[in-house]
Design an enzyme around this catalytic site. Structure first.
Site, PDB file in Angstrom:
ATOM      1  N   SER A 133       0.813  -1.215   0.000  1.00 44.62           N
ATOM      2  CA  SER A 133       0.000   0.000   0.000  1.00 44.62           C
ATOM      3  C   SER A 133       0.845   1.263   0.000  1.00 44.62           C
ATOM      4  O   SER A 133       0.310   2.363  -0.061  1.00 44.62           O
ATOM      5  CB  SER A 133      -0.923   0.003   1.225  1.00 44.62           C
ATOM      6  OG  SER A 133      -0.172  -0.174   2.415  1.00 44.62           O
ATOM      7  N   GLU A 185      -5.509  -0.092  -7.437  1.00 40.07           N
ATOM      8  CA  GLU A 185      -4.466   0.827  -7.901  1.00 40.07           C
ATOM      9  C   GLU A 185      -3.397  -0.004  -8.604  1.00 40.07           C
ATOM     10  O   GLU A 185      -2.798  -0.894  -7.988  1.00 40.07           O
ATOM     11  CB  GLU A 185      -3.815   1.556  -6.717  1.00 40.07           C
ATOM     12  CG  GLU A 185      -4.492   2.826  -6.303  1.00 40.07           C
ATOM     13  CD  GLU A 185      -3.709   3.557  -5.217  1.00 40.07           C
ATOM     14  OE1 GLU A 185      -3.620   4.781  -5.307  1.00 40.07           O
ATOM     15  OE2 GLU A 185      -3.211   2.921  -4.283  1.00 40.07           O
ATOM     16  N   HIS A 210      -2.581  -2.978  -6.032  1.00 37.83           N
ATOM     17  CA  HIS A 210      -3.017  -2.615  -4.692  1.00 37.83           C
ATOM     18  C   HIS A 210      -4.532  -2.728  -4.573  1.00 37.83           C
ATOM     19  O   HIS A 210      -5.282  -1.873  -5.048  1.00 37.83           O
ATOM     20  CB  HIS A 210      -2.555  -1.189  -4.368  1.00 37.83           C
ATOM     21  CG  HIS A 210      -2.938  -0.727  -2.995  1.00 37.83           C
ATOM     22  ND1 HIS A 210      -3.145   0.598  -2.693  1.00 37.83           N
ATOM     23  CD2 HIS A 210      -3.179  -1.416  -1.846  1.00 37.83           C
ATOM     24  CE1 HIS A 210      -3.483   0.709  -1.426  1.00 37.83           C
ATOM     25  NE2 HIS A 210      -3.507  -0.494  -0.897  1.00 37.83           N
ATOM     26  N   ASN A 220      -3.114   6.270  -0.264  1.00 33.43           N
ATOM     27  CA  ASN A 220      -2.585   6.492   1.090  1.00 33.43           C
ATOM     28  C   ASN A 220      -1.855   7.819   1.237  1.00 33.43           C
ATOM     29  O   ASN A 220      -1.729   8.323   2.347  1.00 33.43           O
ATOM     30  CB  ASN A 220      -1.689   5.318   1.482  1.00 33.43           C
ATOM     31  CG  ASN A 220      -2.517   4.114   1.875  1.00 33.43           C
ATOM     32  OD1 ASN A 220      -3.460   4.229   2.648  1.00 33.43           O
ATOM     33  ND2 ASN A 220      -2.195   2.956   1.333  1.00 33.43           N
TER      34      ASN A 220
END
Length: 282
Positions: free
Chosen positions: A118, A151, A139, A189
């Protein structure tokens, strides 16, 4: 994809195995101990039971999904005849490096290597292998069977063929692939963790309680889940790991983890997984 290996049967790993198997792609789930593998299979079966109960799938699809999953306790054996390897071990660079060094030697030359990281650099992970052009970030988001986003993170040397295969594979799983370039935290993130961290600072500094911080964000910003409840759901240890990657990667003090977050992780209060975090789940 004729066969896929998923390394790690934790929350993310078993979810990834679930979605591949449910789409008739055979999966080898690789764990270090039988008890961990059994726990992963039990989680998958419980999630499938929920889907049957909600009439999203029938009993036949549940049985077929479970039959598409095999377990392997030896990493080398688990990746020897697959087309795609997805790593889903804890968010620790040294651990992932060790995994990919072994996988690179054992997997077929044509196999694509993907990480579910991540936040850790895809380029840095790819560099420990002999096939950086076939290395990519994939991801997924928790809970994997429900969340649509994937992702897809291109490393410095990821080639177009590898990206195209992973994009098509994601769509085959009924996911929505979004291309992202390799920067710390990617998009999700890099945006999410500073918000969670700032919410923790609000509690740390006595601006408001955890309950009230979350209430403001839900009612005022239309978030379906408050940032502190979400942090507990993700795992406070995972949040801290990601913030440390952002802080180290950008050298920017705005990513500095709140002292309260560090203290809670040190105390073993990690959220849902331990029964207590910013909220009590016992």
């Amino acid at each position: 994809m004729k066969k896929v290996a998923v390394i790690g049967g934790g929350t993310m790993g078993n979810g990834i195995a679930h979605v591949f198997a449910m789409n008739d792609i055979p999966v080898t789930l690789i764990e270090t101990k039988q008890e961990f593998a059994d726990r992963a299979l039990n989680s998958i079966e419980k999630n499938l039971d929920r889907m049957v109960k909600k009439e999203k799938i029938d009993e036949g699809r549940k049985v077929a999904t479970l039959n598409n999953i095999s377990v392997e306790l030896e990493l080398v054996k688990g990746v020897k005849d697959v087309d795609l390897v997805i790593e889903a071990v804890p968010e620790n660079y040294d651990l992932k490096k060790k995994v990919f060094e072994t996988v690179d030697k054992a997997a077929p030359d044509h196999a694509i290597l993907a990480s579910n990281t991540s936040s850790i650099s895809i380029t840095k992970l790819a560099a420990v292998t002999s096939r950086p052009e076939k290395f990519i970030g994939m991801h997924f988001f928790n809970p994997v069977p429900v969340m649509k986003l994937v992702e897809i993170v291109r490393g410095l040397e990821t080639d177009d063929d590898t990206y195209d295969v992973i994009e098509k594979t994601s769509k085959l799983l009924a996911k929505v692939p979004v291309p992202v370039n390799d920067f710390p935290g990617f998009v999700s993130n890099r945006v999410l963790m500073p918000m969670i961290n700032e919410a923790i600072f609000c509690v740390q500094e006595g601006v408001a309680t955890a309950e009230h911080v979350d209430e403001v964000m839900k009612l005022g910003m239309a978030h379906p889940m408050g940032p502190l409840r979400l942090a507990d759901f993700i795992g406070l240890d995972v949040c801290l790991d990601i913030l440390n990657v952002l802080y180290d990667g950008f050298k920017d003090p705005k990513y500095r983890p709140a002292a309260l977050l560090v203290k809670m992780v040190d105390a073993g209060k990690l959220g849902d997984k331990t029964g207590q975090g910013f909220f009590n789940y016992n």
